[in-house]
Each structure stands twice: as structure tokens, then as C-alpha cells.
Design an enzyme around this catalytic site. Sequence first.
Site, PDB file in Angstrom:
ATOM      1  N   THR A 186      -8.759 -43.741  14.830  1.00  0.00           N
ATOM      2  CA  THR A 186      -7.353 -44.127  14.633  1.00  0.00           C
ATOM      3  C   THR A 186      -7.253 -45.298  13.664  1.00  0.00           C
ATOM      4  O   THR A 186      -6.181 -45.579  13.148  1.00  0.00           O
ATOM      5  CB  THR A 186      -6.712 -44.568  15.964  1.00  0.00           C
ATOM      6  OG1 THR A 186      -7.593 -45.494  16.581  1.00  0.00           O
ATOM      7  CG2 THR A 186      -6.453 -43.412  16.897  1.00  0.00           C
ATOM      8  N   ASP A 187      -8.380 -45.983  13.417  1.00  0.00           N
ATOM      9  CA  ASP A 187      -8.269 -47.221  12.628  1.00  0.00           C
ATOM     10  C   ASP A 187      -7.837 -46.958  11.187  1.00  0.00           C
ATOM     11  O   ASP A 187      -7.036 -47.684  10.628  1.00  0.00           O
ATOM     12  CB  ASP A 187      -9.559 -48.061  12.703  1.00  0.00           C
ATOM     13  CG  ASP A 187     -10.803 -47.376  12.179  1.00  0.00           C
ATOM     14  OD1 ASP A 187     -10.784 -46.139  11.980  1.00  0.00           O
ATOM     15  OD2 ASP A 187     -11.810 -48.075  11.964  1.00  0.00           O
ATOM     16  N   SER A 209     -24.395 -50.217  13.121  1.00  0.00           N
ATOM     17  CA  SER A 209     -25.419 -51.063  12.510  1.00  0.00           C
ATOM     18  C   SER A 209     -24.995 -51.467  11.102  1.00  0.00           C
ATOM     19  O   SER A 209     -25.355 -52.537  10.618  1.00  0.00           O
ATOM     20  CB  SER A 209     -26.757 -50.332  12.476  1.00  0.00           C
ATOM     21  OG  SER A 209     -26.610 -49.099  11.828  1.00  0.00           O
ATOM     22  N   ASP A 217     -14.967 -51.680  12.770  1.00  0.00           N
ATOM     23  CA  ASP A 217     -16.334 -52.163  13.011  1.00  0.00           C
ATOM     24  C   ASP A 217     -16.548 -53.569  12.464  1.00  0.00           C
ATOM     25  O   ASP A 217     -17.130 -54.426  13.131  1.00  0.00           O
ATOM     26  CB  ASP A 217     -17.349 -51.199  12.381  1.00  0.00           C
ATOM     27  CG  ASP A 217     -17.194 -49.791  12.920  1.00  0.00           C
ATOM     28  OD1 ASP A 217     -16.457 -49.621  13.902  1.00  0.00           O
ATOM     29  OD2 ASP A 217     -17.799 -48.872  12.341  1.00  0.00           O
ATOM     30  N   TYR A 269     -16.576 -37.001   8.576  1.00  0.00           N
ATOM     31  CA  TYR A 269     -15.778 -38.217   8.771  1.00  0.00           C
ATOM     32  C   TYR A 269     -14.772 -38.352   7.633  1.00  0.00           C
ATOM     33  O   TYR A 269     -13.566 -38.481   7.853  1.00  0.00           O
ATOM     34  CB  TYR A 269     -16.690 -39.447   8.816  1.00  0.00           C
ATOM     35  CG  TYR A 269     -15.926 -40.739   9.083  1.00  0.00           C
ATOM     36  CD1 TYR A 269     -15.778 -41.228  10.369  1.00  0.00           C
ATOM     37  CD2 TYR A 269     -15.328 -41.447   8.043  1.00  0.00           C
ATOM     38  CE1 TYR A 269     -15.067 -42.395  10.619  1.00  0.00           C
ATOM     39  CE2 TYR A 269     -14.611 -42.607   8.277  1.00  0.00           C
ATOM     40  CZ  TYR A 269     -14.498 -43.081   9.566  1.00  0.00           C
ATOM     41  OH  TYR A 269     -13.784 -44.237   9.801  1.00  0.00           O
TER      42      TYR A 269
HETATM   43  C1  GLA Z   1     -16.850 -45.250  12.408  1.00  0.00           C
HETATM   44  C2  GLA Z   1     -16.041 -46.040  11.409  1.00  0.00           C
HETATM   45  C3  GLA Z   1     -14.860 -46.756  12.077  1.00  0.00           C
HETATM   46  C4  GLA Z   1     -14.053 -45.818  12.942  1.00  0.00           C
HETATM   47  C5  GLA Z   1     -14.958 -45.006  13.850  1.00  0.00           C
HETATM   48  C6  GLA Z   1     -14.209 -43.942  14.590  1.00  0.00           C
HETATM   49  O1  GLA Z   1     -17.484 -46.114  13.268  1.00  0.00           O
HETATM   50  O2  GLA Z   1     -16.843 -46.994  10.755  1.00  0.00           O
HETATM   51  O3  GLA Z   1     -14.075 -47.382  11.108  1.00  0.00           O
HETATM   52  O4  GLA Z   1     -13.282 -44.994  12.148  1.00  0.00           O
HETATM   53  O5  GLA Z   1     -16.016 -44.376  13.147  1.00  0.00           O
HETATM   54  O6  GLA Z   1     -13.290 -44.509  15.443  1.00  0.00           O
END
Ligand code: GLA
Length: 830
Positions: free
Chosen positions: A482-483, A572, A617, A666
Site C-alpha cells: 500500500t505504501d 536488508s 522500509d 513487484y
Molecule cells: C517491499 C518494498 C516496500 C513495500 C513492500 C510491500 O518491501 O520495499 O516499499 O512496498 O515490499 O508492502
Amino acid sequence: MTGQGELRPPGQGMLRAVGPETVAISLGQNTYLWAICMVAALGGLLFGYDWVVIGGAKPFYEKFFELRNASEQGWAMSCALVGCLLGAVFSGSASDRYGRKILLILAALLFGVSSVGTALAQVFHHFVMWRIVGGMAIGLASNLSPMYIAEISPAAVRGKLVSLNQLTIVMGILLAQFVNWLIAQPVPRDASAMEILNSWNGQMGWRWMFGVTAIPSLLFFLGMLAVPESPRWLARNGRHDEAERILRRLGGEAHSKQALAEIRSSLATSKKVNLFALLDSRLVGVLSLGVSLAVFQQWCGINVIFSYAEEVFSAAGYHVSDILLNIVITGAVNLAFTLVAIALVDKVGRRKLMLFGSAALALIYGLLGFGFYRHSRGVHMLLLVVVAIACYAMSLAPVTWVVISEIFPNHIRGVCSFAGAFRKQRARRSRRSSRLWRAESGFPRNDMQIPATLLPAFAESFGGRPRLFRAPGRVNLIGEHTDYTGGLVMPAAIDFSTWVAAGRREDRTIRAISEGFPGTLEFSLDRTPKCQGNWTDYVAGVAATLEAAGHRLRGANLLIHGEVPVGSGLSSSAAIEVATALALLKNSDLFLEPLQFALLCQRAENDFVGMRCGIMDQFISCFGRQDHALMLDCRSLTHRAVRLPAEASLVICNTMVRHELASTEYNRRREDCEAAARIIGPLRDLTLETLERRAADLPEPVRKRCRHVVTENVRVLQAAASLEESDIKAFGRYMDESHRSLRDDYEVSCRELDIMTELAGRLPGVYGSRMTGGGFGGCTISLVESGHVEDFVNQVASGYAIETGLTPKVYVCRAQDGAREVSLLECAVT
Ligand code: GLA
């Protein structure tokens, strides 16, 4: 026994892991192991016993030897400490040379000889001599018993077994008090010194008190003859076949191979450190702090209560024959509250226990002092003494050593413990053992524990002393994918970090190496570095992005040490980016607001590395807060910390798979969302009703993707509210729903993640479980009631192994603070 245990990923601390490292041990082998450790722990029992036996004998031998002045009486009580010091100082080098077993046999002999010698002493200087011999036994046993246990135990049960020694010390104290009480005969209330001298107690009783120590000493001696030598010591001395044989007997073929390999690799990397390491100016602060804590622990007045219980009790109106019963009571309280400390030290935390202990003791001593001043007598005075012992046993006594063990960097810890022997004179009880007990027993590690290899490896590669920076990985509790659409997320920083050791250079060159990966990165900050498709991209990308944003950096030598499992969805990449950025900026005396910081790191990943991740993250790696998750609004970039429930644990299960499509899928999901936003507007503003109304405008997979995002944003809000209302069950249900939505609508789960969450969902004490991170493999996060964690870890690991043929790793973790520089001093006070 299943493969549960406290394993550490390389350089790691106290995360509990289940993985290929652990090997199952049968019941028979387990019993054998426990029996061996019980024998070695008799050293702890004798240590506790010998320390206290003298307190009960004191009123009698003093009369016998006519010790009238305080200095003679004090010398009688403390002469054993001279031997203790000698024993402690020589235990390390002598046992390295001759083996643990022989030195422990020697300790048993010395205990026995000293007890008989003391019992038979006719003149005071013989008494003193035998007490010194007994002290030597204490010095040896207090160091070697826990060391031997730690060396012989497989990692999975090492904590429990080493803690045996802590318990036997306190049991030894209690036993001595009890035996003294049984032996002493009632003394008339108005007995004069002469009458006491001529009584059975004055002539024989005190002798028996010392002499009885010969029984556990003999048991210890015979037991030690029967147990095997430490396999680690054997391997270290090239006796690999013998080591292997013993390890096989202890844990079977697989265990023996694995343990030998571990021993070899740790011997290969362990360095000799000498006392001069302590003179390092950066360590002086830590060392003084450790020593002060230890001194204050002993200065806190408890010795008056333990060693001079007799005077305290008589001054409180108790007669000599009641005193021994009272001492037994104090011993029982001591034992019971040591167990309380074991239970609390992790949950409540060291600082709170220490503060509580000091404050409570100050109050009690104030009351006691006032009572004595007013000549107050009676049961209330006795109660105050007992409460003081309880407070001490559950706080300062063990926790001081836990703290001390945590503030010293690994590579000097051995030397510090040796130095600690010098002040062990007043602190024999439980010192060494509690240090090991903590170090091995699976308590959440001190996040500031500097990886042992970092400083020496830096010195070797670049020379000089670096500054140290660390940034944590993360686990996302809810709010997945969702970010990047400006939605809501709820991550927590975890106790796996990436560390960067940084040294300044005079030119504008960045030179970086990693402890975990091959290759060296070297480039001039005046030129844009090239993407290499490996770990160096994160470092180069961050440096290039900072420069491009106008932050003029100085050259730096960097050594990277990563603890966050790579490719497991625990971020990481953000950890290395944030730690590197922090190191580069501080190295250049530059300051940046944490938010700018997080955004620049995200930009480095988006533009240089090519992964179009959201902000979650990097944000949590900068802003993480201990014991809290952050409820982050990725559009406004505002956040609030939500306290995690103390009664539940965060358990991360690593499926050990990472499917190839992870990064392409992704980016594809992100494109789907962007395409939808172009048609129906920002997903963050969408309600489920609007989405359903506009459904026809969206192609099928996109419609499902939007449904996930919309429902997930609502879930995050509800989940945060339920946590704030302490409704953990509701929170868990939202986690489960989130997983279903990621599996069915967003389609980023995989078979292994589904198996892991389903297994978790069937286990008792599990509030909720879901995949965490980008998906297509990696980890799940489960919220588990603390009392069920042990079983959960075992069952989920074995269930997953049966269903998939893969051995998972399971980490029980605790939310941590975000990135920071770690100075030795800062690490000491944190
Ligand atoms: C990865 C991405 C994050 C986020 C997650 C899914 O970790 O780096 O920004 O999108 O996937 O929530």
C-alpha cells in the site's frame, strides 16, 4: 527434542532461530547431556555453599580462635577471597593448557581438602590457610563450571543448561544455610562468650559445618572423573577424533559433524586479545561504567545483610539459635527471587529492574537504620531484612551482570571478565554464571551489541579505528503493498541490523568491502559510479544520490556487516542504504533530517538499483522505535508509534524460498495500481463503494488489485485502533484477513507462504499470521501469545518441514529503535 533453539545468524545476537543449524537430539542423549551438566553445575553449588557456610559458623569459630578485634574477624571471613582471586586468574590459562576437566577435578579436590582441613584446624593460621585453599576452588569452579557447560552443550539447549549453574549457586547458598541450622544446637539466650566456646557448637559444631562440604565435593570429584572432556577444548588442541566421539555420544552423528564444523570455524576466527585492549581510550568509559556498576552492586549494603546476618538479627532482637532458622528463610527468599529475576529480566528490562532494586533498597535501609537507631525490635525488622534480600535477588544481584555482559563488545569481553575477577572479591555470588546465563539463554539481545569481527576486520583492511553505524531491517505487521500508492502501513524495526564501520579518507574516494559478500567497491565521488548488479549498488547508489542532492561528501573507507537475512523480505536493502547514508553523512560532518534521509535512500533504490519500492522500509529503518510499531501514512509521511502488546511476541518464519518473479511482479503490481489511478483517481481516496461502482472501468486483475489496496488501508486503520484498545485478538484477525487479500486479490503470496500461515493459524496462542514484505517467498509474521512461543516455534518448524521438505528459520524478535551511530560509550548507557 525438535530443532528449536537459540541460534545466531553470523554475528548475531539473541534472536531465536530454527534452521538447518539445529539437529534433533534423542531423549537418551538428552539425559546424558543433562547428567553431565548437573555434575559440572555442582561446581556452582559448592561455590554458593562455601560462600555462605562461614556465616553460620562465625559465632562459634570466632570464640574458638578467640578472635576479638574486627580486623581478625574480618580476615577470617574474607581470607578465602585471596584464594578465589588466584583461582580465577589462573583458571583461564591453566584450563586452556591442561583442559577443563582436569581443572574442575582439581577444584573438587581443593573443595574437599579445604573443607576437611578447615574442620580440623586447631590454630587460626591453619584455619586461614585452608580457607584460602577453598577460595582457590571457588575461583576455579566459578569460571570453569559455566564454561564447561557452555562448551559441551549444543546451541539449542545451551542457555538452559548454563543457567543450571546460576540456580545451583543459589541452591548451594540455601543448602549451606540449612545444613548450618541442622548442625547447630540451641544456645541458651544468656550464654556468655565462654559458654558458647565450651558448648558443642563452639568446639565441634562449626567444624561439622565446614566438614560437611566434603560430601558435595566428593560427589563433584567422582562425577567429574566420569564426564568427558570439553569437545571444544579437544578440537582446539587438535584432538578432533576424540572431540567427534564425544559429540556423537552427546547428540548423534549429524550433531557431531555440525558442532565440529562450528567449533572449527569459531576457532579460526577467534583472536587472542590481551589486557592492553582495555587501555583503548574508547573502552575506558565502558570499562569504568562496568566497574562502577559492579562496585555499586557490592556497595549497596547487601553484604552486610548476608555476611553479618547474625549481628543484624541479634540487634533486631533475635537470639543466636533463631538466627540460623532466619538464615534459612533468607536463603529460600534468595532462591525464589532469583527465579523471579530470571522470569522478569527479559519482560521488564534491565534498567527498570535496576532502578526498582536500588530505590527499594535505599528505602529499606533507611527504614532499617531508623529502626536500629530507635532500638526497634521484632518481626518487622526481620521482615525488612527479608524484603531487602528479595529486592536484591530480583534486581541488582543478577541484573548487574547481565548489563555488564551486554555493554562490553564481544572481542574484549573475555578480558573484561578476567579483569572483573579483581573485584570479584566481594562479588563471588552468581557473577560469572549469570553472565553466561544471559549470554546463552535466548534473551533478546542487546541491540547495541557490536559484531565481534567489525573492529578487528576494519583495522586489518583499512587500519585505524572506525566510527560505527547501524540500521535495522523491518517486519511489516499489516498494510502490505500500500505504501507506493500513498496508503497506510504498520511496520516495526527488528533486531537484525546492517552495520557500517566507517573511516575518513583524505581524498574523495569511496572504498567499501563487505564481510558477507565478495568484491570491493572503489570509485571517486567526482564521477558517477556504475550499477554492478550486486551489493555494491546500494552503497554506490546512496553515495551518488546524496552527492546529486547537493551534499558534498568526504572520501570514506567502509566495512559492511549485514545481519538481516538477504532476500527474505525483511528489508536488508533499506538497512544497508540507511546505514551507509548515515555513515557517509556523519563522516562528512553533515546533518540531514531523518525524513529527508529516508527519502534519499528510497530514491537511491528506485533510481540507482532500479527497484520501484515505496517509502515504508527506509522510513521504518530511520524512525523505528523499541517495542512499538509505527502507523505510517505514506502520503502525508506522518506517523504515530503504537505500543506492541507485552503479552504477545512477534515471530518471523522464514520460508527459505525466494521466487524469481519477485522483483518483476513487484514492479508490475505497482504499474497496475498506477494504471488504475489514472482511470479512477488516487487509490488512497477510494472507498469500496466507489470502487464497486467504477468496477466496470477497470480490467479484471487490476480491479482485484485495487480491492486489496482499498480494503488493506481500512484494515490498517482498524488494526491500529484495536492495538491501541489492547484488543490483540481483533488485531490478529486483521492480519489473517490481510493475508487472504494478498493471496487472492493481490496475488503476491506463494505456496510456501500459504502453508506457513495456515500451519500457524492452527496452533494455540496464535492471534494472527500473514506474509510480510513484497511476497513471492520470504517471511511470514505471526503474533503469538508469549507463553505459547516455544511450542509455536517447534510445531510450525516441524510442520513446515514435513509439508515442504524445507527447513525454515524462525526468529522471535522484538521491535527496535531506528538507525543510529553507535559509540562504545553510547552503547554502554543504552
Ligand atoms: C517491499 C518494498 C516496500 C513495500 C513492500 C510491500 O518491501 O520495499 O516499499 O512496498 O515490499 O508492502
